[in-house]
Design a protein around this motif. Structure first.
Motif, PDB file in Angstrom:
ATOM      1  N   GLU A 110      -5.207  14.484  -1.171  1.00 19.63           N
ATOM      2  CA  GLU A 110      -5.456  13.295  -1.978  1.00 19.63           C
ATOM      3  C   GLU A 110      -6.272  12.232  -1.248  1.00 19.63           C
ATOM      4  N   VAL A 111      -6.133  12.201   0.038  1.00 19.76           N
ATOM      5  CA  VAL A 111      -6.933  11.240   0.798  1.00 19.76           C
ATOM      6  C   VAL A 111      -8.244  11.861   1.216  1.00 19.76           C
ATOM      7  N   GLU A 162      -6.815  18.254 -10.418  1.00 21.46           N
ATOM      8  CA  GLU A 162      -6.707  16.797 -10.270  1.00 21.46           C
ATOM      9  C   GLU A 162      -7.990  16.138  -9.847  1.00 21.46           C
ATOM     10  N   ALA A 196       0.835  -1.191   0.000  1.00 23.93           N
ATOM     11  CA  ALA A 196       0.000   0.000   0.000  1.00 23.93           C
ATOM     12  C   ALA A 196       0.873   1.245   0.000  1.00 23.93           C
ATOM     13  N   THR A 197       0.231   2.375  -0.051  1.00 22.86           N
ATOM     14  CA  THR A 197       0.996   3.613  -0.036  1.00 22.86           C
ATOM     15  C   THR A 197       0.285   4.682   0.766  1.00 22.86           C
ATOM     16  N   THR A 198       0.716   5.858   0.530  1.00 15.65           N
ATOM     17  CA  THR A 198       0.138   6.978   1.248  1.00 15.65           C
ATOM     18  C   THR A 198      -1.158   7.403   0.584  1.00 15.65           C
ATOM     19  N   SER A 199      -1.983   6.429   0.299  1.00 24.26           N
ATOM     20  CA  SER A 199      -3.197   6.787  -0.423  1.00 24.26           C
ATOM     21  C   SER A 199      -4.472   6.555   0.354  1.00 24.26           C
ATOM     22  N   ASP A 200      -4.340   6.438   1.650  1.00 25.55           N
ATOM     23  CA  ASP A 200      -5.552   6.305   2.438  1.00 25.55           C
ATOM     24  C   ASP A 200      -5.359   7.044   3.750  1.00 25.55           C
ATOM     25  N   ASN A 260      -2.774   5.889   6.394  1.00 26.67           N
ATOM     26  CA  ASN A 260      -1.393   6.258   6.127  1.00 26.67           C
ATOM     27  C   ASN A 260      -1.167   7.749   6.315  1.00 26.67           C
ATOM     28  N   ALA A 261      -2.141   8.501   5.895  1.00 22.41           N
ATOM     29  CA  ALA A 261      -2.000   9.946   5.996  1.00 22.41           C
ATOM     30  C   ALA A 261      -1.739  10.384   7.438  1.00 22.41           C
ATOM     31  N   ARG A 279      -0.702  18.087   0.298  1.00 26.24           N
ATOM     32  CA  ARG A 279      -1.084  17.374  -0.916  1.00 26.24           C
ATOM     33  C   ARG A 279      -1.578  15.977  -0.573  1.00 26.24           C
ATOM     34  N   VAL A 280      -0.808  15.312   0.261  1.00 27.88           N
ATOM     35  CA  VAL A 280      -1.200  13.976   0.670  1.00 27.88           C
ATOM     36  C   VAL A 280      -2.566  14.022   1.349  1.00 27.88           C
TER      37      VAL A 280
END
Lengths: 116, 116
Positions: free
Chosen positions: A59-60, B116, A8-12, A15-16, A55-56
């Motif tokens: 995005e979440v 975006e 996974a990544t910093t996309s939820d 993680n944020a 930004r992160v």
DNA sequence: TTGACGTATTCCGTTATGGGAATACGATGG
DNA sequence: CCATCGTATTCCCATAACGGAATACGTCAA
């Protein structure tokens, strides 16, 4: 692109909020909308860094931006935190109850020799 | 050792639960102690992988191990989740209240053109 | 002791993340 | 149109983190 490596990544949201500074940002935003510079200064971090974290968060979906003239105001959108609260809440009875069980562990540890 | 790079790491509960699989493990452990193999199989992951995740969970204190003969039983220690629950809880009023404010955003977005 | 089982660890590869510095953008005021 | 302010992005580095495969350990049974 053979090995999968990090899944996974910093996309939820989970993680944020794993990043202390991002938590700080969110906390600050409870007081109301703020431009990046403000946040950066208040948290003692560079503007680019703050922008990246924002930004992160954006995005979440934990944060919203709004153009206000030359500035961009960031505001909190806490809805994404709710699922987290609920997930963690699912363990509520355990962090109260678990002591009995813990005693067992502790007693055991004395002979098991907890590594590290 | 010049640039600092990544600041924090997988050394606190927030980071620990950022990993979906680790969350799954914790969830399973609510049912009671379990050996690694059990968990690994139930979650469809390799044993080494499960062991690694459990290590992280152990290091942050969300899990306890107990030697049971040839096996090692992992048990939940949810106390570390409490701070998280509280932190997130600090936003509770916002994910309910924030709609009014969101309307403002939404209205604004129509002209701001969210990127975006 | 040896073998087997259950589990932890190491090694390697890939990815992505956070940070810094410099820079590119976008909007507003002249 | 140009300068400027506020902000986002790009480039680069160092590091950590997941995953897989192979392997090392530890404990118990024979």
């Amino acid at each position: 692109m053979a090995a999968v490596a990090r899944a996974a990544t910093t996309s939820d949201a989970f993680n944020a909020i794993a990043e202390p500074q991002r938590r700080d940002i969110l906390a600050l935003l409870r007081a109301g909308e703020r431009p990046v510079t403000d946040l950066a200064q208040e948290l003692g971090m560079s503007q680019p860094r703050a922008s990246k974290h924002l930004r992160v968060l954006r995005e979440v979906g934990l944060v919203r931006v709004r153009g206000a003239g030359k500035q961009r105001l960031y505001g909190l959108d806490a809805r994404g935190l709710r699922p987290i609260h609920e997930w963690v809440g699912g363990f509520e009875r355990f962090w109260n109850e678990s002591f009995d069980r813990l005693d067992t562990y502790v007693r055991d540890l004395k002979q098991t020799r907890q590594e590290e």
